[in-house]
Structures are given as C-alpha cells and as structure tokens.
Scaffold this active site. Structure first.
Site, PDB file in Angstrom:
ATOM      1  N   ALA A 176      39.161  37.191  44.411  1.00 50.06           N
ATOM      2  CA  ALA A 176      39.633  35.807  44.341  1.00 50.06           C
ATOM      3  C   ALA A 176      38.996  35.077  43.164  1.00 50.06           C
ATOM      4  O   ALA A 176      39.681  34.415  42.376  1.00 50.06           O
ATOM      5  CB  ALA A 176      39.338  35.073  45.643  1.00 50.06           C
ATOM      6  N   PRO A 185      46.290  32.698  41.354  1.00 48.06           N
ATOM      7  CA  PRO A 185      45.895  32.592  42.754  1.00 48.06           C
ATOM      8  C   PRO A 185      45.368  33.926  43.265  1.00 48.06           C
ATOM      9  O   PRO A 185      45.587  34.978  42.654  1.00 48.06           O
ATOM     10  CB  PRO A 185      47.198  32.204  43.469  1.00 48.06           C
ATOM     11  CG  PRO A 185      48.273  32.784  42.605  1.00 48.06           C
ATOM     12  CD  PRO A 185      47.762  32.667  41.191  1.00 48.06           C
ATOM     13  N   ASP A 186      44.690  33.889  44.396  1.00 50.35           N
ATOM     14  CA  ASP A 186      44.169  35.095  45.025  1.00 50.35           C
ATOM     15  C   ASP A 186      45.297  35.868  45.706  1.00 50.35           C
ATOM     16  O   ASP A 186      46.321  35.305  46.078  1.00 50.35           O
ATOM     17  CB  ASP A 186      43.121  34.693  46.069  1.00 50.35           C
ATOM     18  CG  ASP A 186      42.476  35.871  46.746  1.00 50.35           C
ATOM     19  OD1 ASP A 186      42.408  36.954  46.127  1.00 50.35           O
ATOM     20  OD2 ASP A 186      42.031  35.720  47.899  1.00 50.35           O
ATOM     21  N   GLY A 187      45.084  37.176  45.867  1.00 44.39           N
ATOM     22  CA  GLY A 187      45.981  37.958  46.703  1.00 44.39           C
ATOM     23  C   GLY A 187      46.940  38.850  45.956  1.00 44.39           C
ATOM     24  O   GLY A 187      48.134  38.574  45.885  1.00 44.39           O
TER      25      GLY A 187
END
Length: 271
Positions: free
Chosen positions: A45, A54-56
C-alpha cells in the site's frame, strides 16, 4: 557466515514478538533502523501511494522487486517483501516470485490468498497449492528464506476465523515458515489462531489493534508484529491535516510541529 534470512528467522519466537517495521523508501528504512528496528518490510500500500496509485493489485512484480532492492541496499537489517498475492494466480508464478525475491536480497516474502485486484479469496485447495509451490522454491534456494502465508479472508470479509485457522494450518503443512491472518475480530481469536498453528504467527498492528500493547500480543502467543500501511497512513494524515489547514484556512500552524531537520539528518547518517 550467517545469512540475513537466518537472522530474520531467529527473531520469530512465539510469545516474544518483534516489530517488523514496514517502510517505503531508503530514507524511512534508514530512519527505522536508526530508531531500533530489528527487521524491516516493504508495504504494498505504501509503495502504491509513493507511485500515486491506490492500494490493491496496482503494482507489478518488477516494480515491487526494484522497490524492495532499493530498501535492501539502504540497510543491513533483514527485509521482507510484501508481495501481495505473489503477482499471479498460479502456483508456478508464486514459486518464481520467491526465486526473484531471493535474488534481490530479501530475507523472505509474504504471499496472500486474495485474487487481486478483486477481494475474493482463492479456493482453499488452490491457495494451499500456491503456498506449497512457493515453499518448495524457498527450500530449493542455496540459503535460508522465510516464507509467510497470509489468510486475508477475515479482513476482506471472505471467511471467518475458523476458515482462517484451517487455511493457516494447511499453509504451515504445505511448508510456510510463518502465517498471518490480519485483523481477527478479537484478541481471543488471535490467541486461538496462535495456539492452533504449528508455526509463528504475525499480527497486524492497525485499526483496533493499535490499542493493544506489546505485552498483550506476547500473551496471545504472537511472534511478529507488522505495521502494514499504518505508519505510512500516519504520515499521510499529517500531510492531509497540514494541507487542509493551508488551503482551507490560510494558516500554517501544523508546519511548525514537524521534526527537526537536524534530527532527521542524524538518523540518516547512522550506520
């Protein structure tokens, strides 16, 4: 000569947790080492935030490897790679990720059971086969390497503590050196996990768990405490608060609360 991964492995003692400090560049790596960290980890992250994403599931494996190598070069501490789902669904991709991670000097990596970029957990059988392949690759290396298997279903809402324990137990049987089920619903559930699995357990210090003490995690049987993106988000909260004050109020008081540049310089110059 002791390999860095052997040093990392020796830190994992159930009931005597060490803090695995997640960093996101050479500067934070040097600062955390100077302030007493025994081992470091990347944060997917935090890395994504550095890249403006963004994270993910927004990182590539090459990006993660290059980022990790920069941190390894900045410090003499063991470094673990937060390598999301191993950057692929199939077991052989996870195995190749282990081999590449070892080449850049990482002491270990963490592989989760989420089919990124979705939040859906892999089928239980496939999730175990992925870890089995990664563990076999780690054992085939010419030096030690610590593989952590993550069961993320509690955190993502994909399954409950019983399924997390079943998966973590299966991961250990498949060769994982440590396991990790982020953010169980209670400390009792965390202790239940620690008691059920035959390998060291990592706990994430985030959310409600920031109210717990090191001693309380020790009592639960935890071996390692990672920060995930919590430290990075603390820094981003400072940026957010200072920028909101500047742009909405036209005042700058929060800028006067920063750490002295001399202190930062001193921490970065320590060996």
């Amino acid at each position: 000569m002791t390999h860095i991964a052997e040093t990392f492995r020796a830190l994992h003692v159930p009931g005597r947790p060490f803090i695995l400090a997640n960093v996101w560049d050479a500067g934070t790596a040097k600062m955390l080492q100077s302030l007493g960290a025994q081992a470091l980890a990347t944060s997917s992250a935090a890395h994504a935030y550095v890249l403006g994403r963004p994270d993910g599931g927004t990182l590539t494996r090459d990006e993660a490897l290059s980022h990790a190598e920069d941190i390894v070069r900045a410090t003499n501490l063991p470094v673990q790679g937060d390598f999301e789902n191993g950057f692929g669904d199939d077991p052989e991709t996870c195995a190749e990720t282990v081999r590449l991670a070892a080449e850049v000097g990482l002491a270990g990596i963490c592989i989760e059971d989420t089919a990124l970029p979705a939040q859906t957990p892999y089928d239980a059988k496939l999730s175990v086969e992925r870890i089995r392949a990664a563990a076999a690759a780690a054992k085939a290396l010419p030096h030690d390497f610590v593989l952590t298997a993550r069961a993320d279903g509690i955190m993502t809402g994909g399954y409950d503590i019983d399924e997390a324990i079943a998966r973590c137990t299966a991961f250990a049987d498949a060769g994982a050196d440590a396991v990790y089920a982020p953010l169980p619903n209670s400390m009792d559930d965390l202790a239940k996990l620690c008691a059920a699995v035959p390998v060291p357990v990592n706990a994430l210090v985030a959310g409600r768990y920031t109210a717990q003490t090191l001693a309380e995690f020790a009592d639960a049987g935890v071996a390692r405490l990672s920060l995930g993106s919590a430290l990075a988000r603390t820094v981003h909260k400072t940026i957010y608060d200072a920028a909101t004050e500047m742009f909405e109020k036209g005042t700058f008081t929060r800028l006067g609360k920063g750490i002295s540049g001399d202190i930062v310089d001193g921490l970065l110059q320590k060996e």
